[in-house]
Motif scaffolding. Structure first.
Motif, PDB file in Angstrom:
ATOM      1  N   LYS A 170      16.552   3.507   5.635  1.00  0.00           N
ATOM      2  CA  LYS A 170      16.080   2.333   6.356  1.00  0.00           C
ATOM      3  C   LYS A 170      14.876   2.671   7.231  1.00  0.00           C
ATOM      4  N   SER A 171      14.984   3.841   7.909  1.00  0.00           N
ATOM      5  CA  SER A 171      13.842   4.264   8.732  1.00  0.00           C
ATOM      6  C   SER A 171      12.602   4.509   7.873  1.00  0.00           C
ATOM      7  N   LYS A 172      12.842   5.135   6.709  1.00  0.00           N
ATOM      8  CA  LYS A 172      11.707   5.360   5.791  1.00  0.00           C
ATOM      9  C   LYS A 172      11.145   4.038   5.290  1.00  0.00           C
ATOM     10  N   GLU A 173      12.068   3.092   5.002  1.00  0.00           N
ATOM     11  CA  GLU A 173      11.580   1.777   4.569  1.00  0.00           C
ATOM     12  C   GLU A 173      10.773   1.109   5.681  1.00  0.00           C
ATOM     13  N   GLU A 174      11.258   1.255   6.933  1.00  0.00           N
ATOM     14  CA  GLU A 174      10.486   0.693   8.037  1.00  0.00           C
ATOM     15  C   GLU A 174       9.125   1.372   8.155  1.00  0.00           C
ATOM     16  N   GLU A 175       9.134   2.714   8.007  1.00  0.00           N
ATOM     17  CA  GLU A 175       7.846   3.420   8.023  1.00  0.00           C
ATOM     18  C   GLU A 175       6.955   2.959   6.884  1.00  0.00           C
ATOM     19  N   LYS A 176       7.608   2.771   5.729  1.00  0.00           N
ATOM     20  CA  LYS A 176       6.830   2.284   4.564  1.00  0.00           C
ATOM     21  C   LYS A 176       6.245   0.913   4.862  1.00  0.00           C
ATOM     22  N   VAL A 177       7.069   0.041   5.480  1.00  0.00           N
ATOM     23  CA  VAL A 177       6.588  -1.307   5.817  1.00  0.00           C
ATOM     24  C   VAL A 177       5.419  -1.216   6.792  1.00  0.00           C
ATOM     25  N   THR A 178       5.571  -0.335   7.810  1.00  0.00           N
ATOM     26  CA  THR A 178       4.465  -0.163   8.768  1.00  0.00           C
ATOM     27  C   THR A 178       3.206   0.360   8.082  1.00  0.00           C
ATOM     28  N   GLU A 179       3.397   1.345   7.172  1.00  0.00           N
ATOM     29  CA  GLU A 179       2.235   1.868   6.431  1.00  0.00           C
ATOM     30  C   GLU A 179       1.606   0.784   5.573  1.00  0.00           C
ATOM     31  N   VAL A 180       2.474  -0.015   4.920  1.00  0.00           N
ATOM     32  CA  VAL A 180       1.948  -1.112   4.080  1.00  0.00           C
ATOM     33  C   VAL A 180       1.186  -2.105   4.937  1.00  0.00           C
ATOM     34  N   ASN A 181       1.730  -2.405   6.150  1.00  0.00           N
ATOM     35  CA  ASN A 181       1.020  -3.324   7.047  1.00  0.00           C
ATOM     36  C   ASN A 181      -0.313  -2.730   7.483  1.00  0.00           C
ATOM     37  N   LYS A 182      -0.288  -1.411   7.789  1.00  0.00           N
ATOM     38  CA  LYS A 182      -1.553  -0.754   8.147  1.00  0.00           C
ATOM     39  C   LYS A 182      -2.554  -0.845   7.015  1.00  0.00           C
ATOM     40  N   VAL A 183      -2.057  -0.569   5.799  1.00  0.00           N
ATOM     41  CA  VAL A 183      -2.950  -0.647   4.619  1.00  0.00           C
ATOM     42  C   VAL A 183      -3.479  -2.064   4.447  1.00  0.00           C
ATOM     43  N   LYS A 184      -2.579  -3.057   4.688  1.00  0.00           N
ATOM     44  CA  LYS A 184      -3.028  -4.452   4.573  1.00  0.00           C
ATOM     45  C   LYS A 184      -4.108  -4.758   5.604  1.00  0.00           C
ATOM     46  N   VAL A 185      -3.888  -4.276   6.848  1.00  0.00           N
ATOM     47  CA  VAL A 185      -4.888  -4.509   7.895  1.00  0.00           C
ATOM     48  C   VAL A 185      -6.212  -3.839   7.521  1.00  0.00           C
ATOM     49  N   GLU A 186      -6.123  -2.584   7.011  1.00  0.00           N
ATOM     50  CA  GLU A 186      -7.359  -1.892   6.585  1.00  0.00           C
ATOM     51  C   GLU A 186      -8.031  -2.632   5.445  1.00  0.00           C
ATOM     52  N   LEU A 187      -7.198  -3.128   4.512  1.00  0.00           N
ATOM     53  CA  LEU A 187      -7.778  -3.893   3.400  1.00  0.00           C
ATOM     54  C   LEU A 187      -8.449  -5.164   3.903  1.00  0.00           C
ATOM     55  N   GLN A 188      -7.811  -5.839   4.879  1.00  0.00           N
ATOM     56  CA  GLN A 188      -8.435  -7.032   5.436  1.00  0.00           C
ATOM     57  C   GLN A 188      -9.745  -6.682   6.130  1.00  0.00           C
ATOM     58  N   GLU A 189      -9.754  -5.542   6.869  1.00  0.00           N
ATOM     59  CA  GLU A 189     -11.009  -5.123   7.498  1.00  0.00           C
ATOM     60  C   GLU A 189     -12.073  -4.824   6.462  1.00  0.00           C
ATOM     61  N   HIS A 190     -11.665  -4.083   5.390  1.00  0.00           N
ATOM     62  CA  HIS A 190     -12.629  -3.819   4.300  1.00  0.00           C
ATOM     63  C   HIS A 190     -13.127  -5.126   3.686  1.00  0.00           C
ATOM     64  N   ILE A 191     -12.198  -6.069   3.510  1.00  0.00           N
ATOM     65  CA  ILE A 191     -12.606  -7.352   2.920  1.00  0.00           C
ATOM     66  C   ILE A 191     -13.578  -8.069   3.845  1.00  0.00           C
ATOM     67  N   GLY A 192     -13.318  -8.002   5.203  1.00  0.00           N
ATOM     68  CA  GLY A 192     -14.254  -8.608   6.154  1.00  0.00           C
ATOM     69  C   GLY A 192     -15.620  -7.959   6.079  1.00  0.00           C
ATOM     70  N   HIS A 193     -15.623  -6.580   6.004  1.00  0.00           N
ATOM     71  CA  HIS A 193     -16.920  -5.880   5.848  1.00  0.00           C
ATOM     72  C   HIS A 193     -17.626  -6.304   4.569  1.00  0.00           C
ATOM     73  N   LEU A 194     -16.842  -6.397   3.496  1.00  0.00           N
ATOM     74  CA  LEU A 194     -17.437  -6.794   2.206  1.00  0.00           C
ATOM     75  C   LEU A 194     -17.985  -8.214   2.279  1.00  0.00           C
ATOM     76  N   GLN A 195     -17.240  -9.117   2.960  1.00  0.00           N
ATOM     77  CA  GLN A 195     -17.742 -10.477   3.101  1.00  0.00           C
ATOM     78  C   GLN A 195     -19.018 -10.493   3.929  1.00  0.00           C
ATOM     79  N   ALA A 196     -19.053  -9.675   5.012  1.00  0.00           N
ATOM     80  CA  ALA A 196     -20.285  -9.586   5.805  1.00  0.00           C
ATOM     81  C   ALA A 196     -21.441  -9.063   4.957  1.00  0.00           C
ATOM     82  N   GLU A 197     -21.146  -8.035   4.149  1.00  0.00           N
ATOM     83  CA  GLU A 197     -22.196  -7.516   3.255  1.00  0.00           C
ATOM     84  C   GLU A 197     -22.618  -8.565   2.237  1.00  0.00           C
TER      85      GLU A 197
END
Length: 670
Positions: free
Chosen positions: A559-586
């Motif tokens: 469960k703790s690993k799943e929570e860590e996985k969820v947090t990592e997935v959320n981090k990846v999603k946030v990074e992807l959203q930031e990359h998408i924002g940069h790409l949209q700006a570009e």
């Protein structure tokens, strides 16, 4: 140059020393791109040798043959060699008195040669023969590489000027033409002026010393200025278009580079996103596989626990059934002992009652006693056999108990080994535990079966003994009727025999009780084995509880690993959203750059359209000016004709006046 000199010396039978000296001087000079043989009288043989050496790529770009006194054949040979030359840019043939053959050779040269840019023909006689000069003009019209032509002092008349005008209409490369000090006259000037309407490349035309009127000269100068202006405008427009095209290409290159850089960055970001997605997917798949494995392990453990619980329940039921069977056997044995005791008491009472009868019948029974003794011996033998069988049964029981003990010890050792193996790996311990439980259950079942078989055998033995006793009783009863009289006689013997029989029966009862006690001991041992098995089962249940706790801990870890996985997935999603924002700006920046490019292209189109309109306006103005010039030229030509007529009239009058006067006669005599 030394090779050229050697080749010249080799081709000429009698090479000219001045030519060799001049070639040697030119070879020693630092500049070797000019063949200067001016003021050298070249013979026909020298001209032929030079004509053979000049074809192809000669080692000089300028050839100066002025004032060489060339003959017609020598000029023809020289110019024939230059027809296929590709390196000579400037040719100087001034002062060689070139005539008909020279003009034809020059026309051929201009038709075939594509490298000569400057041709100097000053102080020749090309215009004397009209056919030769017309051939020269045809060659000039067919040439599109010559840029400078010097025809000063060549006796060109108005017909030659007309041929030149026709050639200039066809020529599109000549920029400078020098016709000074010829006999072109008014008609030749007009022809040249008319040809300038179609020739837009000629920038310089010299007509001084040709008896051309000043108005024609001014018109020619205006046309030259117009051509120069047109050339400058064209050059400026070409330069501007070249600069603009360069700027546009540089902008396009920059934009393409920026676009490619953006595409590379986008591709790299996409690759990074895909790589991170693949890594996260691999992590998720690994975690899912670990979860599935843990779930499968839990399920297998649960199934194994259920199997062990079921096996334990079955073993408990079997033990309970065995205990009930043992109790029933004990009750039956007690009832059988009581019955035997009652029967013995009755037999004792009957024996006491019948002792008298037996004493009377003792004498008669003595004979039968022998028979009975024999029978008793046989019965004793049978009892011994039965005792042996019972002893064997006891030995079998002891062997079985020893075997069970050994098996129990082996099972304990096996359990200890299995515990050690369980410490090493959980799955192997579980499998071995399952095997051990199955093995124990099989051993218990086999032991139970063996005990049941033994109990059945004992019951069969008991039944056989009962049958034998019943048979003995029947025989005794039958014999009692016969030997009542004899029993009285053999009372003592019968008592002894009865005592012996009683002792024998007591021994049998004692043996039976011992066997029963041994069976009870075996049952107690089996109960102990069952208790040990239950204790082992409890230990296994405790171990299973430990495993369950460990599984719960593992589940918590998961469960703790799943929570860590969820947090990592959320981090990846946030990074992807930031990359998408940069790409949209570009993308927005790219859209802005595209709009700028489109605006620049529109500006270029507007500039090109404005330049085109300006060029069209200028061409229209030029056409209007040309029409005005034509009208003015027509007026000027009319005025010139009138003035020429007046001048001719005045000249005729003057000539008539002079001829009529005495001064005219005197001048005619001179």
């Amino acid at each position: 140059m030394e090779e050229f000199r050697r080749a010249y010396a080799r081709l000429c039978v009698a090479p000219q020393e001045p030519v060799l000296r001049r070639l040697r001087e030119l070879g020693a000079a630092p500049g070797r791109g000019r063949l200067d043989l001016a003021a050298q009288s070249l013979s026909l043989e020298t001209c032929g040798a030079l004509g053979r050496l000049l074809p192809g790529a000669a080692p000089f770009a300028e050839v100066a043959l002025g004032d060489c006194g060339l003959c017609e054949e020598g000029v023809k040979l020289l110019l024939h060699g230059l027809c296929s030359n590709t390196s000579v840019k400037c040719l100087d043939l001034k002062g060689n008195n070139l005539r008909n053959v020279g003009a034809e050779a020059l026309g051929k040269l201009l038709r075939q040669n594509k490298s000569i840019r400057s041709l100097i023909l000053e102080w020749n006689s090309l215009g004397v023969w009209e056919e030769g000069f017309s051939f020269f003009c045809q060659g000039l019209g067919a040439n599109n590489f010559l840029q400078q032509l010097d025809l000063r002092n060549n006796q060109i008349n108005h017909q030659g000027a007309g041929d030149l005008a026709m050639a200039l209409k066809q020529n599109a490369s000549l920029q400078e033409l020098d016709l000074r000090w010829n006999n072109i006259g008014l008609l030749g000037g007009r022809a040249l002026l008319n040809c300038l309407h179609s020739n837009k490349t000629l920038k310089r035309l010299e007509l001084a010393g040709n008896n051309v009127p000043s108005d024609i000269l001014k018109a020619v100068e205006q046309a030259m200025n117009h051509n120069q202006d047109r050339e400058t405008i064209l050059n400026e427009t070409q330069n501007r278009t070249y600069i603009l095209s360069k700027e546009v290409l540089s902008l396009k290159d920059e934009k393409t580079k920026q676009f490619l850089d953006l595409m590379d960055t986008i591709d790299k970001q996409r690759e990074e996103i895909a790589r991170s997605g693949r890594i996260s997917a691999a992590r998720v798949s690994q975690l899912q596989e670990a979860l599935d494995e843990q779930h499968s392990i839990m399920n297998s453990l649960k199934a194994k626990l259920q199997m062990t619980e079921a096996a334990l329940a079955l073993s408990e039921q079997k033990v309970h059934n065995l205990g009930e069977l043992l109790n029933a056997v004990k009750q039956e044995q007690a009832s059988m002992a009581e019955c035997h005791f009652m029967e013995l008491q009755q037999q004792k009472q009957e024996g006491a009652v019948r002792e008298g009868k037996l004493l009377h019948d003792l004498s008669a029974a003595s004979e039968k006693n022998l028979l009975l003794r024999n029978q008793v011996d046989e019965l004793e033998k049978k009892c011994k056999v039965q005792q042996d069988q019972l002893f064997q049964v006891k030995q079998d029981l002891t062997n079985r108990t020893a075997e069970l003990k050994l098996r129990a010890m082996r099972a304990e050792e096996h359990l200890e080994m299995e515990k050690k193996r369980f410490k090493q790996s959980l799955e192997d311990m579980e499998s071995l535990r399952v095997k051990e439980v199955g093995h124990m259950t099989q051993h218990i079942e086999t032991s139970e079966r063996s005990m049941q078989d033994r109990i059945q055998r004992l019951e069969a033995i008991r039944i056989a003994l009962e049958e034998e006793l019943s048979q003995v009783k029947a025989a005794a009863l039958a014999e009692r009727g016969r030997a009542e009289e004899e029993l009285m006689k053999v009372r003592n013997q019968a008592r002894l025999e009865e005592r012996q029989q009683l002792e024998h029966l007591e021994e049998k009862l004692r043996l039976m009780t011992e066997s029963r006690n041994e069976a009870q001991n075996c049952c107690i041992k089996q109960k102990q084995m069952i208790a040990e098995a239950q204790a082992k089962a409890n230990q296994l249940s405790l171990h299973a509880d430990g495993l369950r706790r460990r599984l719960e801990e593992l589940q918590q870890d998961l469960k703790s690993k799943e929570e860590e996985k969820v947090t990592e997935v959320n981090k990846v999603k946030v990074e992807l959203q930031e990359h998408i924002g940069h790409l949209q700006a570009e993308r927005t920046a790219q859209d802005g750059l595209r709009e700028k490019i489109a605006a620049l292209e529109r500006q270029l189109k507007a500039l090109s359209s404005s330049h085109r309109e300006a060029l069209l306006d200028k061409e229209s103005e030029i056409s209007v000016l040309l029409e005005k010039l034509r009208t003015k030229e027509a007026d000027i030509s009319r005025m010139k004709e009138e003035e020429a007529q007046r001048a001719s009239f005045l000249q005729n009058a003057i000539m008539a006046y002079v001829q009529g006067s005495p001064l005219g006669t005197h001048s005619s005599r001179k």
